[in-house]
Design an enzyme around this catalytic site. Structure first.
Site, PDB file in Angstrom:
ATOM      1  N   LYS A  11       0.817  -1.218   0.000  1.00 29.43           N
ATOM      2  CA  LYS A  11       0.000   0.000   0.000  1.00 29.43           C
ATOM      3  C   LYS A  11       0.854   1.274   0.000  1.00 29.43           C
ATOM      4  O   LYS A  11       2.075   1.216   0.266  1.00 29.43           O
ATOM      5  CB  LYS A  11      -0.926  -0.029   1.221  1.00 29.43           C
ATOM      6  CG  LYS A  11      -1.979  -1.150   1.164  1.00 29.43           C
ATOM      7  CD  LYS A  11      -2.962  -1.043   2.331  1.00 29.43           C
ATOM      8  CE  LYS A  11      -4.000  -2.141   2.301  1.00 29.43           C
ATOM      9  NZ  LYS A  11      -5.023  -1.987   3.380  1.00 29.43           N
ATOM     10  N   TYR A  51     -12.649  -2.269  -3.103  1.00 27.17           N
ATOM     11  CA  TYR A  51     -13.128  -2.325  -1.715  1.00 27.17           C
ATOM     12  C   TYR A  51     -14.653  -2.195  -1.629  1.00 27.17           C
ATOM     13  O   TYR A  51     -15.167  -1.748  -0.610  1.00 27.17           O
ATOM     14  CB  TYR A  51     -12.448  -1.231  -0.889  1.00 27.17           C
ATOM     15  CG  TYR A  51     -11.065  -1.598  -0.382  1.00 27.17           C
ATOM     16  CD1 TYR A  51     -10.864  -2.717   0.445  1.00 27.17           C
ATOM     17  CD2 TYR A  51      -9.954  -0.820  -0.685  1.00 27.17           C
ATOM     18  CE1 TYR A  51      -9.608  -3.047   0.936  1.00 27.17           C
ATOM     19  CE2 TYR A  51      -8.690  -1.150  -0.194  1.00 27.17           C
ATOM     20  CZ  TYR A  51      -8.528  -2.261   0.619  1.00 27.17           C
ATOM     21  OH  TYR A  51      -7.284  -2.581   1.114  1.00 27.17           O
ATOM     22  N   ASN A 114      -2.135   0.571   6.666  1.00 27.28           N
ATOM     23  CA  ASN A 114      -1.619  -0.664   7.268  1.00 27.28           C
ATOM     24  C   ASN A 114      -0.731  -1.505   6.334  1.00 27.28           C
ATOM     25  O   ASN A 114      -0.632  -2.714   6.494  1.00 27.28           O
ATOM     26  CB  ASN A 114      -2.755  -1.474   7.895  1.00 27.28           C
ATOM     27  CG  ASN A 114      -3.794  -1.901   6.893  1.00 27.28           C
ATOM     28  OD1 ASN A 114      -3.636  -1.643   5.695  1.00 27.28           O
ATOM     29  ND2 ASN A 114      -4.841  -2.546   7.356  1.00 27.28           N
ATOM     30  N   HIS A 117      -2.293  -5.268   1.722  1.00 25.68           N
ATOM     31  CA  HIS A 117      -3.572  -5.971   1.596  1.00 25.68           C
ATOM     32  C   HIS A 117      -3.273  -7.430   1.299  1.00 25.68           C
ATOM     33  O   HIS A 117      -2.293  -7.736   0.625  1.00 25.68           O
ATOM     34  CB  HIS A 117      -4.404  -5.412   0.426  1.00 25.68           C
ATOM     35  CG  HIS A 117      -5.472  -6.370  -0.001  1.00 25.68           C
ATOM     36  ND1 HIS A 117      -6.640  -6.520   0.698  1.00 25.68           N
ATOM     37  CD2 HIS A 117      -5.511  -7.290  -1.007  1.00 25.68           C
ATOM     38  CE1 HIS A 117      -7.371  -7.477   0.132  1.00 25.68           C
ATOM     39  NE2 HIS A 117      -6.702  -7.953  -0.909  1.00 25.68           N
ATOM     40  N   GLU A 128     -10.025 -10.956  -6.892  1.00 31.33           N
ATOM     41  CA  GLU A 128      -9.087  -9.839  -6.850  1.00 31.33           C
ATOM     42  C   GLU A 128      -7.985  -9.992  -7.899  1.00 31.33           C
ATOM     43  O   GLU A 128      -7.591  -9.008  -8.534  1.00 31.33           O
ATOM     44  CB  GLU A 128      -8.494  -9.738  -5.440  1.00 31.33           C
ATOM     45  CG  GLU A 128      -9.555  -9.346  -4.419  1.00 31.33           C
ATOM     46  CD  GLU A 128      -9.123  -9.442  -2.964  1.00 31.33           C
ATOM     47  OE1 GLU A 128      -9.962  -9.141  -2.090  1.00 31.33           O
ATOM     48  OE2 GLU A 128      -7.955  -9.817  -2.701  1.00 31.33           O
TER      49      GLU A 128
HETATM   50  P1  ATP Z   1      -7.232  -5.626   3.595  1.00 32.42           P
HETATM   51  O1  ATP Z   1      -8.572  -5.984   2.959  1.00 32.42           O
HETATM   52  O2  ATP Z   1      -6.731  -4.258   3.184  1.00 32.42           O
HETATM   53  O3  ATP Z   1      -6.230  -6.716   3.432  1.00 32.42           O
HETATM   54  P2  ATP Z   1      -8.151  -6.558   6.127  1.00 32.42           P
HETATM   55  O4  ATP Z   1      -8.711  -7.690   5.349  1.00 32.42           O
HETATM   56  O5  ATP Z   1      -7.196  -6.880   7.231  1.00 32.42           O
HETATM   57  O6  ATP Z   1      -7.438  -5.507   5.180  1.00 32.42           O
HETATM   58  P3  ATP Z   1     -10.761  -5.352   6.123  1.00 32.42           P
HETATM   59  O7  ATP Z   1     -11.749  -5.568   7.186  1.00 32.42           O
HETATM   60  O8  ATP Z   1     -10.946  -6.021   4.810  1.00 32.42           O
HETATM   61  O9  ATP Z   1      -9.318  -5.661   6.739  1.00 32.42           O
HETATM   62  O10 ATP Z   1     -10.676  -3.780   5.893  1.00 32.42           O
HETATM   63  C1  ATP Z   1     -10.143  -3.238   4.692  1.00 32.42           C
HETATM   64  C2  ATP Z   1      -9.301  -2.033   5.019  1.00 32.42           C
HETATM   65  O11 ATP Z   1     -10.143  -1.025   5.552  1.00 32.42           O
HETATM   66  C3  ATP Z   1      -8.249  -2.272   6.093  1.00 32.42           C
HETATM   67  O12 ATP Z   1      -7.036  -2.728   5.559  1.00 32.42           O
HETATM   68  C4  ATP Z   1      -8.076  -0.902   6.718  1.00 32.42           C
HETATM   69  O13 ATP Z   1      -7.111  -0.137   6.020  1.00 32.42           O
HETATM   70  C5  ATP Z   1      -9.439  -0.275   6.535  1.00 32.42           C
HETATM   71  N1  ATP Z   1     -10.151  -0.357   7.810  1.00 32.42           N
HETATM   72  C6  ATP Z   1     -10.735  -1.440   8.344  1.00 32.42           C
HETATM   73  N2  ATP Z   1     -11.287  -1.153   9.538  1.00 32.42           N
HETATM   74  C7  ATP Z   1     -11.035   0.162   9.748  1.00 32.42           C
HETATM   75  C8  ATP Z   1     -11.335   1.075  10.799  1.00 32.42           C
HETATM   76  N3  ATP Z   1     -12.007   0.691  11.881  1.00 32.42           N
HETATM   77  N4  ATP Z   1     -10.912   2.353  10.658  1.00 32.42           N
HETATM   78  C9  ATP Z   1     -10.226   2.765   9.569  1.00 32.42           C
HETATM   79  N5  ATP Z   1      -9.909   1.955   8.539  1.00 32.42           N
HETATM   80  C10 ATP Z   1     -10.297   0.668   8.626  1.00 32.42           C
HETATM   81 MG    MG Z   2      -9.942  -7.409   3.630  1.00 30.01          MG
END
Ligand code: ATP
Ligand code: MG
Length: 142
Positions: A11, A51, A114, A117, A128
């Site tokens: 990212k 997303y 973070n 992904h 994806e």
């Molecule tokens: P990713 O899909 O990016 O791999 P993930 O699967 O660990 O991450 P998801 O629940 O799919 O987490 O959320 C997608 C993205 O949305 C997260 O990577 C994060 O950057 C953002 N996100 C999730 N929860 C929060 C939150 N509470 N506040 C801000 N951003 C969030």
């Molecule tokens: Mg995710």
């Protein structure tokens, strides 16, 4: 256990912090092969589509803004149980909860920024990978 493919994104915060090489090294050390890679800057439309499952969440706008804020590295990773293994190597979504040695513990700035992904299931990986890569951009093992 079967060899499978998963999708990953390095990212914008990790790209800006010069951690592309460090993160690729962690994948490779853990037995994940880089089967495809493309450096790009996501459009708003592409990031929103990626997303889409989160479109009604309060952080959606912020998430799309962040993901389009700088270049990203799109990856196909291949290996034994690649989907699960990659999720383990990445660590928890919120770096405050991520285990020692995981990518997010090492390189995430916050739950929003973070670092990486990773697909959360085989079905997500398939969706994806085909959202970002043509079939002929993904290399077979050699
Ligand atoms: P990713 O899909 O990016 O791999 P993930 O699967 O660990 O991450 P998801 O629940 O799919 O987490 O959320 C997608 C993205 O949305 C997260 O990577 C994060 O950057 C953002 N996100 C999730 N929860 C929060 C939150 N509470 N506040 C801000 N951003 C969030
Ligand atoms: Mg995710």
């Amino acid at each position: 256990m079967a060899t499978e493919k998963t999708f990953s994104i390095i990212k914008p915060n990790a790209v800006k912090d010069n951690n592309i090489g460090n993160i690729l090294a962690i994948f490779e050390k853990n037995g994940l092969r880089i089967a495809a890679a493309r450096f790009t800057t996501l459009s708003k439309e592409k990031a929103e589509g990626f997303y889409i499952e989160h479109k009604d969440r309060p952080f959606f706008g912020e998430l799309v803004e962040f993901m389009t804020s700088a270049p990203v590295l799109l990856l196909c990773l291949e290996g034994e149980s690649a989907v699960t293994k990659n999720r383990e190597i990445m660590g928890a979504t919120n770096p405050a909860d991520a285990a020692e040695g995981t990518i997010r513990k090492l390189y995430a700035a916050s739950v929003g920024e973070n670092a990486v992904h990773g697909s959360d299931s085989a079905a997500s990986a398939e969706r994806e990978l085909s959202y970002f890569f043509e079939k002929n951009e993904i290399s077979d093992r050699f």
